[in-house]
Design a protein around this motif. Structure first.
Motif, PDB file in Angstrom:
ATOM      1  N   GLU A  33      76.550  43.303  45.669  1.00  0.00           N
ATOM      2  CA  GLU A  33      76.793  44.717  45.412  1.00  0.00           C
ATOM      3  C   GLU A  33      76.005  45.208  44.198  1.00  0.00           C
ATOM      4  OE1 GLU A  33      79.564  43.271  48.268  1.00  0.00           O
ATOM      5  OE2 GLU A  33      79.084  42.452  46.298  1.00  0.00           O
ATOM      6  N   LEU A  34      75.921  44.383  43.168  1.00  0.00           N
ATOM      7  CA  LEU A  34      75.122  44.756  42.006  1.00  0.00           C
ATOM      8  C   LEU A  34      73.641  44.802  42.391  1.00  0.00           C
ATOM      9  CD1 LEU A  34      75.438  45.249  38.809  1.00  0.00           C
ATOM     10  CD2 LEU A  34      74.209  43.087  38.706  1.00  0.00           C
ATOM     11  N   VAL A  35      73.184  43.840  43.183  1.00  0.00           N
ATOM     12  CA  VAL A  35      71.784  43.825  43.611  1.00  0.00           C
ATOM     13  C   VAL A  35      71.471  45.080  44.425  1.00  0.00           C
ATOM     14  CG1 VAL A  35      70.017  42.586  44.926  1.00  0.00           C
ATOM     15  CG2 VAL A  35      71.657  41.304  43.530  1.00  0.00           C
ATOM     16  N   GLN A  36      72.383  45.490  45.294  1.00  0.00           N
ATOM     17  CA  GLN A  36      72.188  46.719  46.079  1.00  0.00           C
ATOM     18  C   GLN A  36      72.021  47.926  45.161  1.00  0.00           C
ATOM     19  OE1 GLN A  36      71.377  45.922  49.545  1.00  0.00           O
ATOM     20  NE2 GLN A  36      72.233  47.955  49.588  1.00  0.00           N
ATOM     21  N   PHE A  37      72.874  48.036  44.186  1.00  0.00           N
ATOM     22  CA  PHE A  37      72.837  49.145  43.240  1.00  0.00           C
ATOM     23  C   PHE A  37      71.532  49.127  42.456  1.00  0.00           C
ATOM     24  CE2 PHE A  37      74.893  51.140  39.288  1.00  0.00           C
ATOM     25  CZ  PHE A  37      74.718  52.422  39.762  1.00  0.00           C
ATOM     26  N   TRP A  38      71.137  47.931  41.971  1.00  0.00           N
ATOM     27  CA  TRP A  38      69.876  47.779  41.252  1.00  0.00           C
ATOM     28  C   TRP A  38      68.692  48.148  42.137  1.00  0.00           C
ATOM     29  CZ3 TRP A  38      66.278  44.282  43.078  1.00  0.00           C
ATOM     30  CH2 TRP A  38      65.078  44.257  42.362  1.00  0.00           C
ATOM     31  N   ALA A  39      68.663  47.629  43.373  1.00  0.00           N
ATOM     32  CA  ALA A  39      67.524  47.864  44.273  1.00  0.00           C
ATOM     33  C   ALA A  39      67.320  49.357  44.510  1.00  0.00           C
ATOM     34  CB  ALA A  39      67.723  47.125  45.595  1.00  0.00           C
ATOM     35  N   HIS A  40      68.388  50.083  44.652  1.00  0.00           N
ATOM     36  CA  HIS A  40      68.309  51.535  44.854  1.00  0.00           C
ATOM     37  C   HIS A  40      67.676  52.215  43.635  1.00  0.00           C
ATOM     38  CE1 HIS A  40      69.418  55.470  46.372  1.00  0.00           C
ATOM     39  NE2 HIS A  40      69.985  55.732  45.211  1.00  0.00           N
ATOM     40  N   GLN A  41      68.125  51.871  42.446  1.00  0.00           N
ATOM     41  CA  GLN A  41      67.577  52.483  41.226  1.00  0.00           C
ATOM     42  C   GLN A  41      66.140  52.032  40.956  1.00  0.00           C
ATOM     43  OE1 GLN A  41      70.075  52.315  37.787  1.00  0.00           O
ATOM     44  NE2 GLN A  41      71.840  53.143  38.861  1.00  0.00           N
ATOM     45  N   ALA A  42      65.865  50.744  41.175  1.00  0.00           N
ATOM     46  CA  ALA A  42      64.514  50.231  40.949  1.00  0.00           C
ATOM     47  C   ALA A  42      63.517  50.876  41.905  1.00  0.00           C
ATOM     48  CB  ALA A  42      64.500  48.712  41.093  1.00  0.00           C
ATOM     49  N   CYS A  67      74.114  33.444  41.278  1.00  0.00           N
ATOM     50  CA  CYS A  67      74.601  34.485  42.172  1.00  0.00           C
ATOM     51  C   CYS A  67      74.860  33.854  43.535  1.00  0.00           C
ATOM     52  CB  CYS A  67      73.601  35.636  42.280  1.00  0.00           C
ATOM     53  SG  CYS A  67      72.001  35.189  42.990  1.00  0.00           S
ATOM     54  N   PRO A  68      75.672  34.493  44.374  1.00  0.00           N
ATOM     55  CA  PRO A  68      75.932  33.931  45.701  1.00  0.00           C
ATOM     56  C   PRO A  68      74.707  34.072  46.609  1.00  0.00           C
ATOM     57  CG  PRO A  68      77.085  36.014  45.421  1.00  0.00           C
ATOM     58  CD  PRO A  68      76.461  35.687  44.101  1.00  0.00           C
ATOM     59  N   PRO A  69      74.667  33.301  47.681  1.00  0.00           N
ATOM     60  CA  PRO A  69      73.516  33.334  48.587  1.00  0.00           C
ATOM     61  C   PRO A  69      73.187  34.723  49.137  1.00  0.00           C
ATOM     62  CG  PRO A  69      74.878  31.437  49.082  1.00  0.00           C
ATOM     63  CD  PRO A  69      75.629  32.269  48.066  1.00  0.00           C
ATOM     64  N   ASP A  70      74.199  35.551  49.417  1.00  0.00           N
ATOM     65  CA  ASP A  70      73.895  36.882  49.960  1.00  0.00           C
ATOM     66  C   ASP A  70      73.218  37.777  48.924  1.00  0.00           C
ATOM     67  OD1 ASP A  70      76.270  37.257  48.465  1.00  0.00           O
ATOM     68  OD2 ASP A  70      77.086  38.712  49.898  1.00  0.00           O
ATOM     69  N   ALA A  71      73.504  37.564  47.648  1.00  0.00           N
ATOM     70  CA  ALA A  71      72.811  38.323  46.596  1.00  0.00           C
ATOM     71  C   ALA A  71      71.363  37.863  46.482  1.00  0.00           C
ATOM     72  CB  ALA A  71      73.525  38.162  45.258  1.00  0.00           C
ATOM     73  N   LEU A  72      71.145  36.575  46.571  1.00  0.00           N
ATOM     74  CA  LEU A  72      69.784  36.041  46.525  1.00  0.00           C
ATOM     75  C   LEU A  72      68.983  36.530  47.729  1.00  0.00           C
ATOM     76  CD1 LEU A  72      68.051  34.256  44.723  1.00  0.00           C
ATOM     77  CD2 LEU A  72      68.724  32.315  46.142  1.00  0.00           C
ATOM     78  N   GLU A  73      69.624  36.598  48.885  1.00  0.00           N
ATOM     79  CA  GLU A  73      68.965  37.125  50.087  1.00  0.00           C
ATOM     80  C   GLU A  73      68.544  38.579  49.894  1.00  0.00           C
ATOM     81  OE1 GLU A  73      70.595  38.452  54.380  1.00  0.00           O
ATOM     82  OE2 GLU A  73      70.962  36.349  53.873  1.00  0.00           O
ATOM     83  N   ILE A  75      67.908  40.044  46.996  1.00  0.00           N
ATOM     84  CA  ILE A  75      66.798  40.036  46.041  1.00  0.00           C
ATOM     85  C   ILE A  75      65.498  39.724  46.780  1.00  0.00           C
ATOM     86  CG2 ILE A  75      65.791  38.826  44.065  1.00  0.00           C
ATOM     87  CD1 ILE A  75      68.715  38.394  43.064  1.00  0.00           C
ATOM     88  N   ALA A  76      65.550  38.736  47.671  1.00  0.00           N
ATOM     89  CA  ALA A  76      64.358  38.369  48.450  1.00  0.00           C
ATOM     90  C   ALA A  76      63.863  39.556  49.271  1.00  0.00           C
ATOM     91  CB  ALA A  76      64.673  37.180  49.354  1.00  0.00           C
ATOM     92  N   GLN A  77      64.770  40.314  49.853  1.00  0.00           N
ATOM     93  CA  GLN A  77      64.381  41.500  50.635  1.00  0.00           C
ATOM     94  C   GLN A  77      63.704  42.538  49.744  1.00  0.00           C
ATOM     95  OE1 GLN A  77      68.119  42.696  52.303  1.00  0.00           O
ATOM     96  NE2 GLN A  77      68.079  41.148  53.913  1.00  0.00           N
ATOM     97  N   ALA A  78      64.233  42.736  48.554  1.00  0.00           N
ATOM     98  CA  ALA A  78      63.640  43.708  47.626  1.00  0.00           C
ATOM     99  C   ALA A  78      62.246  43.269  47.196  1.00  0.00           C
ATOM    100  CB  ALA A  78      64.547  43.899  46.405  1.00  0.00           C
ATOM    101  N   VAL A  79      62.069  41.978  46.931  1.00  0.00           N
ATOM    102  CA  VAL A  79      60.764  41.451  46.538  1.00  0.00           C
ATOM    103  C   VAL A  79      59.768  41.630  47.684  1.00  0.00           C
ATOM    104  CG1 VAL A  79      59.497  39.334  45.982  1.00  0.00           C
ATOM    105  CG2 VAL A  79      61.640  39.855  44.807  1.00  0.00           C
TER     106      VAL A  79
END
Length: 133
Positions: A33-42, A67-73, A75-79
């Protein structure tokens, strides 16, 4: 688009532009959820760059890189999105030896093409400038 979730974001972050550096500071551990929020702002910030004015993404981690695997996944999508659709010419992480999990998760971050893990921001910024030419 932000996905609805039953969980609140765990961890905290800030993201800003410094010249041609998209700098994220994140305190972990964090969740998807934090990664989602970050990805939107970034993404909003990254869209200001162009092919003739690219950027490097530098992420500085405090406390924990775990972080849990779904957060890492996510992050990988954002990269992957940044590499394919934005003017990003590199990614790296700053995580000092005092960051929990740094050596445990290093290989997973390298697999998703997050470049090197640096011990300090100065080295990361120097590397970023080299990527920018």
């Amino acid at each position: 688009m932000l996905q609805a979730s039953v969980f609140r974001p765990h961890g905290k972050f800030s993201v800003r532009v410094e010249g041609q550096i998209l700098l994220t500071e994140v305190t972990g551990p964090w969740n998807r959820e934090l990664v989602q929020f970050w990805a939107h702002q970034a993404l909003q910030l990254a869209q200001q760059f162009r092919a003739d004015y690219p950027y490097v993404a530098v992420t500085e981690v405090y406390d924990s890189i775990l972080c849990p695997p779904d957060a890492l996944e996510r992050i990988a999508q954002a990269v992957e999105y940044a590499n394919q659709h934005l003017s990003c010419v590199g990614h790296c992480i700053v995580a000092g030896s005092n960051v929990d999990g740094r050596d445990i998760i290093r290989h997973q971050y390298e697999k998703i093409q997050l470049g090197q893990i640096f011990d300090n921001r100065d080295d990361a910024i120097s590397w970023a400038r080299q990527q920018l030419g």
